[in-house]
Design an enzyme around this catalytic site. Structure first.
Site, PDB file in Angstrom:
ATOM      1  CG  ASP A 125     -30.685  24.731 -14.747  1.00 10.09           C
ATOM      2  OD1 ASP A 125     -30.453  25.838 -15.239  1.00 10.09           O
ATOM      3  OD2 ASP A 125     -30.144  23.679 -15.123  1.00 10.09           O
ATOM      4  CB  ALA A 131     -17.504  17.697 -14.099  1.00 10.62           C
ATOM      5  CE  LYS A 142     -29.223  20.639 -16.231  1.00  9.47           C
ATOM      6  NZ  LYS A 142     -28.353  21.639 -16.824  1.00  9.47           N
ATOM      7  CB  THR A 150     -23.438  19.444 -10.108  1.00  9.43           C
ATOM      8  OG1 THR A 150     -23.999  19.728 -11.398  1.00  9.43           O
ATOM      9  CG2 THR A 150     -23.352  20.741  -9.325  1.00  9.43           C
ATOM     10  CB  SER A 151     -21.925  16.313 -14.370  1.00 10.10           C
ATOM     11  OG  SER A 151     -20.779  16.819 -14.995  1.00 10.10           O
ATOM     12  N   GLY A 167     -27.319  16.704 -17.898  1.00 11.69           N
ATOM     13  CA  GLY A 167     -28.204  15.854 -17.112  1.00 11.69           C
ATOM     14  C   GLY A 167     -28.156  14.377 -17.473  1.00 11.69           C
ATOM     15  CB  SER A 188     -17.845  23.915 -18.144  1.00 10.18           C
ATOM     16  OG  SER A 188     -18.745  22.878 -18.475  1.00 10.18           O
ATOM     17  CB  THR A 234     -16.284  18.385 -22.889  1.00 13.41           C
ATOM     18  OG1 THR A 234     -17.580  17.854 -23.212  1.00 13.41           O
ATOM     19  CG2 THR A 234     -15.383  18.255 -24.100  1.00 13.41           C
TER      20      THR A 234
END
Lengths: 512, 512
Positions: free
Chosen positions: B266, B206, B298, B208-209, B178, B204, B213
């Site tokens: 979430d 991205a 978040k 939705t961001s 977030g 993971s 990494t």
């Protein structure tokens, strides 16, 4: 990179959800950028609001090429432009009303404006099924307050058209369902119309049951009639028995049902809103609601039925619908036949005053018709049922049914009973102490009803009757061997009858 | 009527949902009989459990002919037979665990066996998205008790593989997300591995961001490594920064996320279960969890963060994971760059001890690395952060990063910053009193991040800094004109910065 794609109609019916098909190696957009968020918006010509659709990624240019945007039937129809029209896509903004769904999930009460916004976004195909499911579950879980049920009813009513029959007294009846064979409309409508009350009955086809009123009537006459035909028949005959799908009545309800049904979620608030929105849209001013109660009916306990009645009354009163709720016995199927041809047989036996006619179907039909007749200011309170019986016994109801059949268009080749027949017998001596409505419905559906009108179940024994081992309890009828086998196998596993020792008490819940 | 259909692969990726395609006028089955209930089951060879799929009805024989049963990619792969294999279909029985979902909707508490059954049905592709949405909303609405979060974590963990590094101390860190630019892993992992602690970091991409990494590391080195390669690198270098998608870690979680994400749901229970199931599956024994707090993070309030921390601790302790939760300042992005290339730049400045390096990113990385280092019994309590700084300042962290890049496979053509550049300026004099994490992330995504690694946002001003009208607040970088236009338009509408009168107080919530 080009920015537009050529629209292409993909002949896939995605059942109340817009779907867009994008090639994985699309020339203009990166499919993976859209996939995680599920939905995209489609712009054509730059004007007008975009159409929203769920994304499916395609690896076959024969379905959608790299310079195309494929659209499912519904999405393509909604855009209303020709194939090949250039279109642009973008990440979809969630529909505005989704904020209200989130508030509902968090336990808040929604107001009229929010329910309206939700219904409008639903009929605008702006909700994915995931989002509709979220709305339905959120409503079912915390329940809807009665003001919310009223707001949802209004919102669904306003989502489509509303018929106006130009008369102050337009009567209808509705059963909340769950009891097979309960085909009273084929008897009630002719009685009431013969008396002269306007009873323009639009019904559904069966969806999860073995027969709907429309499927059953279709054995006798045409039921797909356009609004102009319906109006002419209603004027001349004071009623009809038609399929309701030709008008756009409370369409938001149809979309929600497409998600509620596979979830098997049927909460009281949604049920009341769904039924009353449809009836008000169909132009009813007066309505009798039948709530059958029984261990395998939709409503199991009188206390739940009473609560449901209050809710029907509150919403009906608030929307100017004169409404009466009857609690009836739903412990077993009504009549003998379950499935279109068999149910027609039962209804015609009653209308023709055949001594073989099932007494329970006759009695229940007269009860409902009696209550409807008393809506006529000329009929004295308490005199309705006797009047209904007089209309039936005199043959006027039968004559009216014949007139309705001719007006709608008589079916010259009525379907016949399925030739494959299998009797399910009692394993032991005793009395019938339970009949499972759901199992009987399931077996009739597996046998092919309602798509094969001649398929179904013919019941020989009712609750409380004594049987001996080997006596036939019911017969399964089918037209096709595979269906016949499925239905027989199901009946062998769960016959739907419980035979108890003589003297066993029979479940009493259920009001006569 | 024939009873079997020839299987056909339909190259449509329906994203974690099995879909079957049946021609409307199918020769063997009536499509309309299946449509209302949404799902059907597919039998091949009569043995083995059936595969379930949602039905789409097709009107184009080029997609699915009248004697065929089309299957989406996932459904076809699950059946694992050749095209043309004969198959039979039937109405689907709802998966057994759906009863538990109904109980959850009605407010009941589910037990371990029920969560296991749900996770198994989900990884067996037996849930439609409608059903997954129902499960997620039911959990979010009444909330999960902490025993239920533990049960759900175990169930998701058991749904896939579990890596075992054969050592008693395997450390990792995780940020709940977030906050854009928060790319501490690229600094923390080299520090910790340089010290000798095993830190096999699977991340993971991205979703939705604007950058994950894995996306960021990919600018420097290969991140898609098979489990054998990962093991060899971990053994030699004591760590790596790889993409987690090559192993089957908690796959039930991936499926649920595909529905949670478009719903923007979430809930704390699902977040904790999702994170801890993934980390345990990846073989971590010790974990630091970073919870940023801020008005556009978040978690907005310290009280919520403390509640979430208790939940992390309870589940971690119950599953034998040594876990520490840090509450950090999430009131603004970390570092300057948002987007893969820009975030790499920031991280490398820190690793190389560049005086231009963003101080906040450096400080936060040292904080996290310090806590991780103290997990080593040899490191004295309280000495971790100084040790981390020593490793960084000495150049050992940079040397380790170079070694990791070479071990994973150096990217010989690293992406460069997007050439299209636009500065967003302050409208008036004042001080920066709010930066909206979500808006900045949104603008960076619209500009093309993370798919275009050179796209993103470069921030020039931080909270509390004075600005004058016309000063640049940040620059947008993009590679493609359309994306550039979208991002600029969004920034013009909602720049994501609030400039207050000098003396305005800045929101204080957020723990340093």
């Amino acid at each position: 990179m080009p920015e537009t794609l050529r629209l292409r109609r993909v002949a896939i019916d995605t059942y109340h959800e817009n779907v867009a098909y994008l090639h994985r190696d699309c020339l203009a957009y990166r499919s993976e950028g859209f996939q995680a968020l599920n939905k995209l918006e489609i712009h054509v010509n730059g004007d007008g609001p975009p159409v929203l659709a769920v994304l499916n990624v395609v690896d076959d240019p024969a379905i959608t090429a790299r310079d195309e945007l494929g659209l499912s039937e519904q999405a393509f129809a909604q855009l209303g432009v020709a194939e090949g029209t250039p279109a642009r896509i973008a990440q979809a903004q969630p529909p505005d009303s989704l904020g209200a769904v989130h508030r509902k999930i968090h336990g808040e009460r929604l107001d009229q404006a929010e329910y309206h916004a939700i219904a409008q976004d639903i009929v605008g195909n702006r909700y994915s099924k995931i989002e509709m499911s979220a709305f339905i579950v959120a409503c079912a879980q915390t329940g809807l307050e009665r003001d919310e049920v009223l707001a949802l009813t209004r919102a669904m009513l306003d989502s489509g058209e509303r018929l106006d029959w130009g008369e102050p007294l337009v009567v209808d009846k509705h059963c909340i369902g769950g009891v097979p064979g309960n085909r009273t409309s084929l008897i009630v409508v002719p009685i009431v119309a013969a008396h002269g009350l306007l009873c323009p009955k639009t019904s559904s086809r069966a969806i999860t049951s073995p027969a709907g009123t429309a499927d059953t009537m279709e054995c006798l006459a045409r039921v797909t009639l356009d609004p102009r035909e319906l109006r002419a028949i209603a004027q001349r005959e004071r009623g009809f028995l038609a399929w309701g799908g030709t008008a756009r009545l409370a369409p938001a309800d149809d979309v929600l049902i497409a998600v509620e049904r596979p979830l098997s979620l049927d909460s009281p608030g949604q049920m009341v809103a769904s039924i009353l929105a449809k009836k008000l849209a169909a132009g009813s001013t007066h309505l009798i609601v039948d709530i059958p109660i029984g261990p395998s009916a939709k409503i199991r306990h009188t206390r739940d039925a009473l609560r449901l009645r209050k809710l029907f009354e509150f919403v009906g009163d608030s929307l100017g619908l004169t409404l009466e709720v009857l609690l009836t016995d739903g412990r077993q199927p009504i009549g003998r036949g379950v499935g279109p041809v068999l149910e027609v047989r039962d209804a015609l036996q009653v209308l023709r005053n055949d001594p073989q006619a099932p007494a329970d179907l006759r009695a229940k039909s007269l009860l409902l018709a009696g209550h409807l007749l008393e809506l006529d200011p000329q009929v004295r309170g308490g005199a309705g049922q006797a009047l209904a019986e007089e209309i039936l016994v005199s043959g006027r109801a039968w004559a009216k049914m014949e007139a309705l059949i001719d007006a709608q268009g008589r079916n010259r080749e009525p379907p016949t009973l399925g030739a494959l027949r299998h009797e399910v017998v009692a394993d032991n001596d005793g009395i019938v102490c339970a009949i499972d409505n759901r199992q009987i419905a399931r077996i009739a559906r597996l046998a092919g009803a309602p798509l094969d009108p001649g398929a179904g179940v013919d019941l020989y024994r009712r609750l409380g009757e004594p049987v001996r081992a080997g006596d036939a309890l019911y017969a399964i009828h089918a037209e096709f061997p595979a269906d016949f086998r499925f239905a027989r196998a199901q009946a062998a596993r769960h016959p739907g009858y419980r035979i108890g020792e003589p003297g066993t008490t029979i479940a009493e819940e259920g009001v006569a």
